[in-house]
Design an enzyme around this catalytic site. Structure first.
Site, PDB file in Angstrom:
ATOM      1  N   ASP A  63      -3.624 -11.654   4.131  1.00  0.00           N
ATOM      2  CA  ASP A  63      -3.004 -10.401   4.568  1.00  0.00           C
ATOM      3  C   ASP A  63      -1.612 -10.605   5.188  1.00  0.00           C
ATOM      4  OD1 ASP A  63      -5.134  -8.969   3.633  1.00  0.00           O
ATOM      5  OD2 ASP A  63      -6.004  -8.513   5.589  1.00  0.00           O
TER       6      ASP A  63
ATOM      7  N   ARG B  55     -12.385  -7.885  -6.895  1.00  0.00           N
ATOM      8  CA  ARG B  55     -13.138  -7.755  -5.646  1.00  0.00           C
ATOM      9  C   ARG B  55     -14.579  -7.245  -5.829  1.00  0.00           C
ATOM     10  NH1 ARG B  55      -9.056  -5.117  -1.306  1.00  0.00           N
ATOM     11  NH2 ARG B  55     -10.188  -6.295   0.248  1.00  0.00           N
TER      12      ARG B  55
ATOM     13  N   CYS C 111      -9.575  -2.994  -7.357  1.00  0.00           N
ATOM     14  CA  CYS C 111      -8.482  -2.379  -6.638  1.00  0.00           C
ATOM     15  C   CYS C 111      -7.225  -3.100  -7.064  1.00  0.00           C
ATOM     16  CB  CYS C 111      -8.692  -2.447  -5.130  1.00  0.00           C
ATOM     17  SG  CYS C 111      -8.473  -4.075  -4.479  1.00  0.00           S
TER      18      CYS C 111
ATOM     19  N   LYS D 167      -7.585  -2.543  12.299  1.00  0.00           N
ATOM     20  CA  LYS D 167      -8.267  -1.770  11.253  1.00  0.00           C
ATOM     21  C   LYS D 167      -9.497  -2.519  10.741  1.00  0.00           C
ATOM     22  CE  LYS D 167      -6.795  -2.028   6.833  1.00  0.00           C
ATOM     23  NZ  LYS D 167      -7.894  -2.355   5.919  1.00  0.00           N
ATOM     24  N   ASN D 168      -9.312  -3.808  10.440  1.00  0.00           N
ATOM     25  CA  ASN D 168     -10.407  -4.559   9.813  1.00  0.00           C
ATOM     26  C   ASN D 168     -11.560  -4.865  10.763  1.00  0.00           C
ATOM     27  OD1 ASN D 168      -9.027  -4.465   7.460  1.00  0.00           O
ATOM     28  ND2 ASN D 168      -8.540  -6.647   7.344  1.00  0.00           N
TER      29      ASN D 168
ATOM     30  N   ARG E 239      -2.384   3.460   5.525  1.00  0.00           N
ATOM     31  CA  ARG E 239      -3.792   3.048   5.551  1.00  0.00           C
ATOM     32  C   ARG E 239      -4.034   2.019   6.654  1.00  0.00           C
ATOM     33  NH1 ARG E 239      -5.763   0.326   0.660  1.00  0.00           N
ATOM     34  NH2 ARG E 239      -7.372  -0.010   2.203  1.00  0.00           N
TER      35      ARG E 239
END
Ligand code: UD1
Length: 417
Positions: free
Chosen positions: A304, A121, A116, A22-23, A396
């Site tokens: 993460d 952030r 968030c 994803k990233n 997500r």
């Protein structure tokens, strides 16, 4: 709304294919804005965040064709340089269109993402870097307004290591006039993936994967076909799930060289880990030992993966300290893990985890993407039934997670509430 119903206690066994990252995919998709020729991406994971980025690109006037894991983007008819609040607020990574829009069209108006759940952030470093490249920037009504008829290469030193900040500046610099040097650049593999793709579009970049990236601006980029790298966080999450349940899991189609700090911690916990060219196997050799974790930018231990290792530490032998240095509010999984019987105390940015003999199933609520993976892992370990609510967080960033877990023997069902 959907939730997961998990009955714990079954060791996970077998092999699972890693999805595209994803990233890596998010900045790659944004990079298609840099050229008027079609760009084709392969191995794009089917995730909610990817859909959001595609909607944003379509909103700007891109023609996008998505067919399973293949996404073709034609940015020849972009008719807007404004990324509106409604799309940006759902996904912070939307800020990644700022650099490419500014570089190709000389202007961009992108909503500020705001805070968030895991922390404030800010995007001040993205803005600082764009200013160094000659952009005039104003912040009005919650939007970043950036304009520069032609960006000019510059030396940029970011105050801290930022992943999407480095990616945004890299994408802005490739079409700037002259040379840009990004100092204190993030070294994450996803940045190397982006640089590789940009090079295949005609960009002149060196030093990606190190703290100094040098970009010589080119006039134009062309189309390409590029396959997204494997998701190292997804791979790591499955390895931890395998070890936490006392199982034996092999993740295939991944890049073990990017999993170094995660593999080190699995070994320290007492697991057996074997790697091949594109696979990693982690096998349980009995109860794990508690391992200390300190999150730092790559190549250090990734933030993460912090929540997933905390889940493992809750049932390991001994006590561990888990220190989160990247985000200020990334312990929201702690109260949920405590509901399963975990023994955790938080003091500032350090959590002390004392391993317990067993967890027992309970209703749980996901709070953010990686926290939800940690809750799934803990629920797979816990005795009896757990439910994990608010799994839109999981969707997500994890492609078909429950199907992959089921194939490894997990008792897990997605149900509509
Ligand atoms: C990316 C990843 C995310 C991962 C994080 C850290 C994507 C889409 N997301 O997020 O999964 O958890 O890297 O590895 O790739 N900061 C500032 N000002 C800025 C930019 C960042 O103060 O302008 C701070 C942040 O608040 C945070 C730290 O720097 O404390 C690192 O953030 P950053 O690396 O930018 O995270 P993201 O790129 O948002």
């Amino acid at each position: 709304m959907q939730k997961l119903v998990i009955t714990g206690g079954t060791p996970l066994r077998g092999s699972v294919v890693a999805s595209g990252a994803k990233n890596a995919a998010l900045p790659l998709l944004a990079s298609a804005l840099l050229t008027d020729e079609p760009v084709v991406f392969e191995n794009v994971p089917e995730l909610a965040d990817i859909t959001t980025m595609i909607h944003l690109l379509e909103d700007l006037g891109c023609k996008v064709q998505r067919n399973g894991h293949r996404v073709e983007i034609d940015a020849s008819a972009v008719n807007s340089t404004e990324a509106n609040y409604d799309l940006v607020k759902t996904m912070r990574a939307s800020i990644l269109v700022l650099g490419p829009l500014l570089a190709r069209f000389g202007k961009a108006k992108v909503s500020l993402p705001g805070g968030c759940s895991i922390g404030a952030r800010p995007v001040d470093q993205h803005i600082k870097g764009m200013k160094a490249l000659g952009a005039e920037i104003s912040l009005e009504h919650g939007y970043v307004n950036a304009a520069s008829p032609k960006l000019k290469g510059a030396k940029i030193l970011t105050d801290m290591v930022t992943v999407t900040g480095t990616e945004n500046l890299l994408m802005a610099a490739v079409l700037a006039e002259g040379q840009t040097i990004i100092e204190n650049a993030a070294r994450e593999p996803e940045i190397v993936d982006l640089a590789r793709c940009l090079k295949s579009m005609g960009a002149d970049i060196s030093g990606e994967g190190t703290v100094t990236i040098v970009v010589n601006g080119v006039k134009k980029l062309h189309g390409t076909t590029y396959s997204v790298m494997a998701d190292r966080i997804e791979a790591g999450s499955f390895l931890v799930a395998g070890i936490a349940t006392g199982g034996d899991v092999t993740v295939t189609h991944c890049q073990p060289e990017y999993l170094g700090s995660v593999i080190d911690k699995l070994l320290e916990a007492g697991a057996e880990v074997i790697t091949g060219d594109d696979w990693v196997r982690a096998r349980s050799l009995g109860r794990t030992k508690a391992v200390d974790i300190r999150t730092v930018p790559y190549p250090g231990f990734p933030t993460d993966m912090q929540a997933q290792f905390m889940a493992l530490d809750t049932i390991s032998e001994g006590a561990s300290h888990i220190t989160e240095t990247i985000f200020e509010n990334r312990f929201m999984h702690v109260p949920e893990l405590q509901r399963l019987g975990a023994d955790i105390n938080i003091d500032g940015n350090t959590a002390t985890v004392r391993g317990v003999a067993k967890l027992s199933g309970a209703p749980l609520m996901a709070t953010d993407l990686r926290a939800s993976a940690a809750l799934v892992i803990a629920a797979l370990v816990a005795e009896g039934e757990s439910t994990v609510d608010r799994i839109y967080h999981l969707d997500r960033g994890y492609e078909k997670m429950e199907e992959k877990l089921k194939a490894l023997g997990a008792k897990i069902e997605r149900v509509n509430k």
